[in-house]
Scaffold this motif. Structure first.
Motif, PDB file in Angstrom:
ATOM      1  N   ARG A 482      -6.381   2.035  -7.213  1.00 53.04           N
ATOM      2  CA  ARG A 482      -6.414   2.777  -5.952  1.00 53.04           C
ATOM      3  C   ARG A 482      -7.007   4.179  -6.166  1.00 53.04           C
ATOM      4  NH1 ARG A 482      -0.696   3.756  -4.270  1.00 53.04           N
ATOM      5  NH2 ARG A 482      -0.992   5.979  -4.481  1.00 53.04           N
ATOM      6  N   SER A 483      -7.950   4.566  -5.327  1.00 48.21           N
ATOM      7  CA  SER A 483      -8.671   5.817  -5.566  1.00 48.21           C
ATOM      8  C   SER A 483      -8.014   7.018  -4.892  1.00 48.21           C
ATOM      9  CB  SER A 483     -10.111   5.683  -5.055  1.00 48.21           C
ATOM     10  OG  SER A 483     -10.091   5.345  -3.674  1.00 48.21           O
ATOM     11  N   ARG A 484      -6.964   6.799  -4.113  1.00 53.41           N
ATOM     12  CA  ARG A 484      -6.334   7.914  -3.400  1.00 53.41           C
ATOM     13  C   ARG A 484      -4.894   8.122  -3.850  1.00 53.41           C
ATOM     14  NH1 ARG A 484      -8.735   7.195   2.716  1.00 53.41           N
ATOM     15  NH2 ARG A 484     -10.899   7.484   2.118  1.00 53.41           N
ATOM     16  N   GLY A 485      -4.476   9.363  -3.808  1.00 53.47           N
ATOM     17  CA  GLY A 485      -3.123   9.705  -4.231  1.00 53.47           C
ATOM     18  C   GLY A 485      -2.105   9.499  -3.122  1.00 53.47           C
ATOM     19  N   ILE A 522       7.487   8.053  -0.951  1.00 56.72           N
ATOM     20  CA  ILE A 522       6.082   8.157  -0.554  1.00 56.72           C
ATOM     21  C   ILE A 522       6.003   8.014   0.966  1.00 56.72           C
ATOM     22  CG2 ILE A 522       3.799   7.066  -0.751  1.00 56.72           C
ATOM     23  CD1 ILE A 522       4.755   6.108  -3.577  1.00 56.72           C
ATOM     24  N   VAL A 523       5.472   9.058   1.620  1.00 55.65           N
ATOM     25  CA  VAL A 523       5.462   9.061   3.093  1.00 55.65           C
ATOM     26  C   VAL A 523       4.048   8.953   3.651  1.00 55.65           C
ATOM     27  CG1 VAL A 523       7.634  10.313   3.314  1.00 55.65           C
ATOM     28  CG2 VAL A 523       5.502  11.601   3.103  1.00 55.65           C
ATOM     29  N   GLY A 524       3.038   8.882   2.774  1.00 62.12           N
ATOM     30  CA  GLY A 524       1.670   8.750   3.269  1.00 62.12           C
ATOM     31  C   GLY A 524       0.688   8.621   2.129  1.00 62.12           C
ATOM     32  N   GLU A 525      -0.589   8.420   2.506  1.00 58.75           N
ATOM     33  CA  GLU A 525      -1.665   8.319   1.510  1.00 58.75           C
ATOM     34  C   GLU A 525      -2.531   9.561   1.633  1.00 58.75           C
ATOM     35  OE1 GLU A 525      -4.319   4.654   0.398  1.00 58.75           O
ATOM     36  OE2 GLU A 525      -5.289   5.683   2.059  1.00 58.75           O
ATOM     37  N   LEU A 568       3.521  -4.131  -1.918  1.00 64.57           N
ATOM     38  CA  LEU A 568       3.417  -4.524  -3.331  1.00 64.57           C
ATOM     39  C   LEU A 568       1.995  -4.341  -3.842  1.00 64.57           C
ATOM     40  CD1 LEU A 568       5.587  -7.780  -3.207  1.00 64.57           C
ATOM     41  CD2 LEU A 568       6.188  -5.650  -4.385  1.00 64.57           C
ATOM     42  N   GLU A 569       1.016  -4.630  -2.976  1.00 61.53           N
ATOM     43  CA  GLU A 569      -0.388  -4.467  -3.364  1.00 61.53           C
ATOM     44  C   GLU A 569      -0.756  -2.994  -3.500  1.00 61.53           C
ATOM     45  OE1 GLU A 569      -2.480  -6.418  -0.222  1.00 61.53           O
ATOM     46  OE2 GLU A 569      -2.331  -8.410  -1.121  1.00 61.53           O
TER      47      GLU A 569
END
Length: 608
Positions: A482-485, A522-525, A568-569
């Motif tokens: 995944r490229s985003r934190g 975790i509340v967002g991307e 999960l993904e």
């Protein structure tokens, strides 16, 4: 050797959603299994809630109908490759298969997977072209595709000489030729009796039966299901249970056979019959139930190896124990080991931590169905990122490869191929079917993690994907993750519209106002690649000009709500999914942000 001419044992095999369960329904209704005027639910064979919701068969099931005085035992098998363990077992119980193929879609990857298994067992096929009433049916082309598939799978001459039946399962009609008139399924039932061989075996020889399925019942304990290969079995009889050279004794309490959807108690059952036995508390799948005086073992059941593993652990979040009924490691351990007894493709291992278990299965769907079932039963746990199961052979690393079929409208072919290229997929072939492009790839199993949601997003919901296990090949190299934190909450509290509104430009939110969050959740991307700690619980303070409640109209972008599979993904190696009967939350494995910061600093030092 004798033949049991009063019986036929068949399995129905097909790809997901080709009408298999609907056809069994129609067979049951036309066999007068149900009383007159009795209301019959649609898809009676898909008895589980999850099966009905998802429209897929997860567990194989047995039923029986009587036609012209002959009993036909029918086994409805799962079409999804993740449930290959189920398919492998049930094929041991039958002498023939109905290969059901959609008149528009034609043979699909799962069709191929199950058919290959059927040919390995030397089973007699009947090809059933279903949904002939579809306006876009391609009956002739589909029949040609089936023939090509048989040739590709090295069918022998007898298997290539297959009878073909044309059906519309919903309407309950079958034809031997498209020009025939028909108002029922008699042509199909006649063909089963004519073409499927009767069970063969010795009736007057010592008992032999392999246990292919186990059911757990709170009242009678384990129920062992299988086909009597030789001899007879009686209720109250003492038998030998044979497993890997070990022999134990057991006593059969009751013998049941199938009639419609019910189990009927029988005094005895003979060679060729599919039976359910109670009383054998120490029996396992693959055991031979044999004559106590002349015990002879049959070959056990070989099932495809697991290709994906996840960790199941006790929930350690601040909300632990608030929503679930079963929350301790003992509860989770007992439930997982109980599942492993009946779910043969599942492996459960204890880890160094008493609170964490490694669970391996045939794919994401296989494991997510287990998680979903457990949460509905009241379990609460945290799940780690899915990882593929590698093999080391001669010092080299091998990984599981899947055969992937993607169907997309022509304008999205480039997008799909670009995405799969990044995931180390190799294209095998491409064909056009009614405006859709069907593309086959070989792809590492880890490349599929997260691909389903990416495909749906990039094709605006028009992409379809299916995959089956292909084999193990040399490691294909790194695949970018995944490229985003993540956007991570840094304190516990109740989210506010004002707090979320001020954070929206940072990325995509997963939460709504008035939702409880905790530190490390975790509340967002993030729109960038690093993680950021944020405060979605921020209040708007009152001033002497305006009260905090007289807020100007704030516009909130709807949050992204994830399903269990999507969660999960989505997660990275340092993240977990918290699963409870009422919630699915994403969280960092280490909740304290100072500890996370120190760990990240140490990791960077180690790299340099």
């Amino acid at each position: 050797m004798g033949k049991n001419l009063e019986r036929r044992n068949i399995a129905i095999i097909a790809h997901v959603d080709h009408g298999k369960t609907t056809l069994v329904d129609a067979m049951l209704k036309q066999s007068h299994i149900f009383r007159k005027n009795e209301q019959v639910a649609e898809r009676v064979m898909d008895s589980g809630d999850l099966e009905r919701e998802r429209g897929i068969t997860i567990l194989s099931k047995n039923t029986a109908i009587t036609y012209k005085g002959i009993k036909i035992n029918v086994v409805d098998t799962p079409g999804h490759a993740d449930f290959g363990g189920e398919v492998e077992r049930v094929l041991n119980m039958v002498d023939g298969v109905l290969l059901l193929v959609d008149a528009f879609e034609g043979p699909m990857p799962q069709t191929k997977f199950v058919l290959r298994k059927a040919f390995e067992h030397k089973l007699k096929p009947i090809v059933v072209i279903n949904k002939i009433d579809r306006p876009d049916a391609r009956i002739e082309e589909v029949l040609d595709e089936v023939l090509e598939l048989f040739i590709e799978l090295d069918a022998d001459d007898e298997q290539l000489d297959f009878p073909v039946i044309y059906t519309a399962a919903k309407a309950g009609i079958a034809k031997k030729s498209m020009t025939d008139d028909s108002k029922d399924l008699k042509p199909l039932l006649d063909t089963i009796i004519e073409k499927i061989p009767a069970p063969e075996g010795e009736l007057n020889a010592p008992l032999q039966m392999v246990v292919t399925t186990l059911e757990a019942n709170d009242f009678v304990g384990k129920i062992a299901i299988g086909r009597v290969q030789r001899g007879k079995i009686k209720s109250g009889e003492t038998v030998a249970l044979m497993s890997d050279g070990n022999i134990k004794r057991g006593k059969v309490s009751k013998v049941y056979t199938y009639d419609g959807l019910n189990k009927i108690e029988a005094e005895e059952a003979e060679m060729g019959e599919i039976v359910a036995l109670t009383g054998l508390s120490e029996v396992s799948i693959g055991d031979t139930v044999a004559d106590v005086d002349n015990p002879e073992a049959l070959p056990g059941i070989r099932v495809d190896e697991p290709t994906l593993s996840m960790t199941f652990g006790v929930n350690t979040s601040p909300f632990a124990g608030k929503e679930g009924q079963f929350v301790t490691s003992r509860h989770i351990r007992d439930r997982l080991f109980k599942e492993a007894q009946t779910n043969v493709a599942l492996r459960v291992e204890e880890t160094d931590s008493a609170d964490v278990f490694k669970v391996s299965g045939r794919g994401e769907l296989h494991l997510s169905i287990l998680i979903e079932t457990m949460r509905r039963e009241g379990y609460e746990m945290q799940i780690g990122k899915p990882e593929v199961v590698y093999k080391i052979i001669d010092g080299k690393k091998y990984e599981p490869i899947e055969n992937l079929t993607v169907e997309v409208p022509a304008e999205y072919v480039g997008t799909a191929m670009e995405s799969l290229g990044r995931r180390k997929a190799e294209m095998v072939d491409m064909t056009e079917i009614a405006g859709y492009m069907r593309i086959n790839f070989l792809i590492p199993a880890r490349g599929l993690i997260g691909f389903r949601s990416e495909l749906l997003t990039s094709t605006k919901g028009n992409g379809i994907m299916n995959h089956v296990f292909h084999g193990y090949e040399l490691y294909k190299g790194d695949i970018p993750s995944r490229s985003r934190g993540s956007l991570v909450a840094f304190e516990e509290g109740l989210t506010t519209g004002y707090g979320i509104f001020n954070l929206q430009d940072r990325g995509i939110m997963f939460i709504e106002p008035n939702q409880r969050v905790y530190e490390g959740m975790i509340v967002g991307e993030n729109s960038r690649e690093m993680d950021i700690d944020i405060n979605p619980c921020k209040q708007k303070h009152a001033t002497n000009m305006r009260s905090s409640s007289a807020d100007e109209a704030i516009r909130l972008v709807p949050p992204r709500i994830m399903s269990l599979e999507q969660a999960l993904e989505y997660i990275n190696d340092d993240e977990l999914v918290e699963v409870t009967p009422t919630s699915i939350r994403l969280r960092k494995a280490v909740l304290d942000r100072n500890k996370r910061g120190r760990a990240a600093k140490n990791a960077r030092k180690a790299e340099n």
